[in-house]
Design a protein around this motif. Sequence first.
Motif, PDB file in Angstrom:
ATOM      1  N   LEU A  85       0.850  -1.188   0.000  1.00  0.00           N
ATOM      2  CA  LEU A  85       0.000   0.000   0.000  1.00  0.00           C
ATOM      3  C   LEU A  85       0.888   1.241   0.000  1.00  0.00           C
ATOM      4  O   LEU A  85       2.003   1.205   0.506  1.00  0.00           O
ATOM      5  CB  LEU A  85      -0.895   0.011   1.243  1.00  0.00           C
ATOM      6  N   PHE A  86       0.386   2.316  -0.583  1.00  0.00           N
ATOM      7  CA  PHE A  86       1.134   3.573  -0.568  1.00  0.00           C
ATOM      8  C   PHE A  86       1.053   4.137   0.838  1.00  0.00           C
ATOM      9  O   PHE A  86      -0.008   4.569   1.291  1.00  0.00           O
ATOM     10  CB  PHE A  86       0.558   4.548  -1.598  1.00  0.00           C
ATOM     11  N   ARG A  87       2.189   4.127   1.523  1.00  0.00           N
ATOM     12  CA  ARG A  87       2.159   4.381   2.964  1.00  0.00           C
ATOM     13  C   ARG A  87       1.805   5.825   3.306  1.00  0.00           C
ATOM     14  O   ARG A  87       1.347   6.093   4.403  1.00  0.00           O
ATOM     15  CB  ARG A  87       3.498   3.994   3.583  1.00  0.00           C
ATOM     16  N   HIS A  88       2.027   6.742   2.371  1.00  0.00           N
ATOM     17  CA  HIS A  88       1.757   8.148   2.689  1.00  0.00           C
ATOM     18  C   HIS A  88       0.369   8.579   2.236  1.00  0.00           C
ATOM     19  O   HIS A  88       0.042   9.737   2.288  1.00  0.00           O
ATOM     20  CB  HIS A  88       2.811   9.027   2.031  1.00  0.00           C
ATOM     21  N   MET A  89      -0.426   7.607   1.757  1.00  0.00           N
ATOM     22  CA  MET A  89      -1.773   7.951   1.300  1.00  0.00           C
ATOM     23  C   MET A  89      -2.816   7.300   2.204  1.00  0.00           C
ATOM     24  O   MET A  89      -2.599   6.222   2.739  1.00  0.00           O
ATOM     25  CB  MET A  89      -2.009   7.419  -0.116  1.00  0.00           C
ATOM     26  N   PRO A 134      -2.320   3.415   6.044  1.00  0.00           N
ATOM     27  CA  PRO A 134      -2.067   1.964   6.122  1.00  0.00           C
ATOM     28  C   PRO A 134      -1.466   1.532   7.457  1.00  0.00           C
ATOM     29  O   PRO A 134      -1.835   0.478   7.983  1.00  0.00           O
ATOM     30  CB  PRO A 134      -1.065   1.742   4.981  1.00  0.00           C
TER      31      PRO A 134
END
Lengths: 342, 280
Positions: A85-89, A134
């Motif tokens: 998963l895109f950790r900053h989103m 996430p």
Amino acid sequence: MPLSIQNLTKTFQGFSALDAINLEVGDGEFLALLGPSGSGKTTLLRIMAGLDRPDSGTVDFDGEDFLAQTPRQRRVGLVFQHYALFRHMTVADNIAFGLKVRPRAQRPSKAAVAERVSELLRLVHLEGLEKRYPAQLSGGQRQRVALARALAIQPRLLLLDEPFGALDAKVRRELRRWLRHIHDETGVTTVFVTHDQEEALDLADRVAILNAGRIEQIASPLDLYQRPASAFVHDFLGGAVQLPGQVSDGELIVEGWRTRAPDGAPTGQVILGARGEDLSLADEGLETRIVSVSPRGFRTRVAVEIKGHMLDLDRPAHDPISDLAPGRTVRLRPDPIQLFKA
Amino acid sequence: MSAARRSAVRGAAPFVIGVGVLWLALVVLLPLGMVFAEAFRRGLEGFLQAFDEPDAWAAVRLTLLVAAISVPLNALFGLAAAWCISRYEFRGKALLTTLIDLPFSISPVISGLVWVLLFGTAGWFAPLLDALGVRVIFTVTGLVLATILVTLPFVARELIPLMQQQGADEELAALTLGAGPWAIFSKVTLPNVRWALLYGVLLCNARAMGEFGAVSVVSGHIRGLTNTLPLHVEILYNEYDFVGAFATATVLAGLALVTLLIKSLLEWRFADELAATRRH
């Protein structure tokens, strides 16, 4: 067949990862690629997704040459073992990613993206978590977000690479049921990589068993179970012992036990495969020592030793084997008798 | 941890902390305090006098200019190098990693001298440069080259371990979701490393502005033209203008403190987000 793979070969520095793979996946089918680690199943999946290139062979999807297409053109959804998963989103931004990066002309409106995101959140039962990051989710929740993200682009083919490998047993079983449910609801053609035979047999319409870069057998779970094509398949499905034997003149000799060989059995050196559930008490059969007996309510687990091989038998409490005392030596006879060429 | 061991550690704590504080005071605070004390020895007027001359302002401008050119270039290089090293397997990868560290381990004087040997009047490329009518040594170009070499590792060293640890999965996920190369870089790669990149840039900048040795070799100390702040400090000191030297040094110290302050503010302001992106 929408997905058709012919003669696919891939080597990594002299190591043959895939060796002349042929595979067809039907429209809306749920196929599991099952094999031990290093058997080439993940490489095969990455080639389907366009993250790896084969040395030779073809991959066609709906008559299109997949290998000539970029991952973007293929429109394939990929779910990773460690979620990726895109950790900053936020959860919502993760799911919307594939829609927002489309070329401007094909990009849905903001409202349409939001609509699609909430629809997917409902599908994966994560309503109310859209603003979370996430890192604030459990492993099972993360993998559900990853699946929603992959489904957002309405993939023509959904690929899952050991998606439940990093989760604990209880969550695994839950997500397994739930994944099958999502598959039945969306009808998307799905290829699922796993090394867990129970998972593959539970989930898939058909299972392809890989070993050292080759497909040993592709069949429905029941067929695999009843008609394993090789000793490897029989062994990999688990819960079995394999003993070397000899067939001559229609007679089978295994570890001192003589019996009539089944029709069509190979002759010469053979391997007898015996699953725990195929064994029952008999006057003649394989010499077996009862190691321990653990009653668990309705079921009893009986650990036995057959010629140095340990095996767990899971029996109903009223089964005669459940009543045996540890230390006793008895004879167990397999039915059916499954023989493979040695 | 056993109770005995925990209490042993607790007993040692005041001593260890005391030594640490004392040491810091001795080697960091004392010299820093000295700079300010000396700068103001003749009061505010004496302090301001140091900035009365145009050469001092030229030095400030030059220092900022050199940093403004070298830091972005090294940030770009650091990103590209970290990308290469963390995302690809190739022959000579270990060598590249070692080379990136090299400027840390060689003396800054050498980092300056190599440019003189290459581009100086007797250097390898002297004929070529003469023919083109280009000068490198004793010009801003030389200062920038020397600064770039000295500050080359900062950004790359911050990014490489982080990008290696994060892995390429998120980028691959973005690729399969249909993102193009620019979208992958700007929406996935860059946001994931932005804090490390910022740290690297701040450290790189601090060093670029403060560099003395390498810059000293290629500068030629031409006042108003190739004199950076650290060099200006030295010139004033050698001319026995102690107040001027220390007053100028306070500007350098001030720039360093501002850098630190920005770093701490950002850490404090974005602590949650930092923790969230690091943990994952």
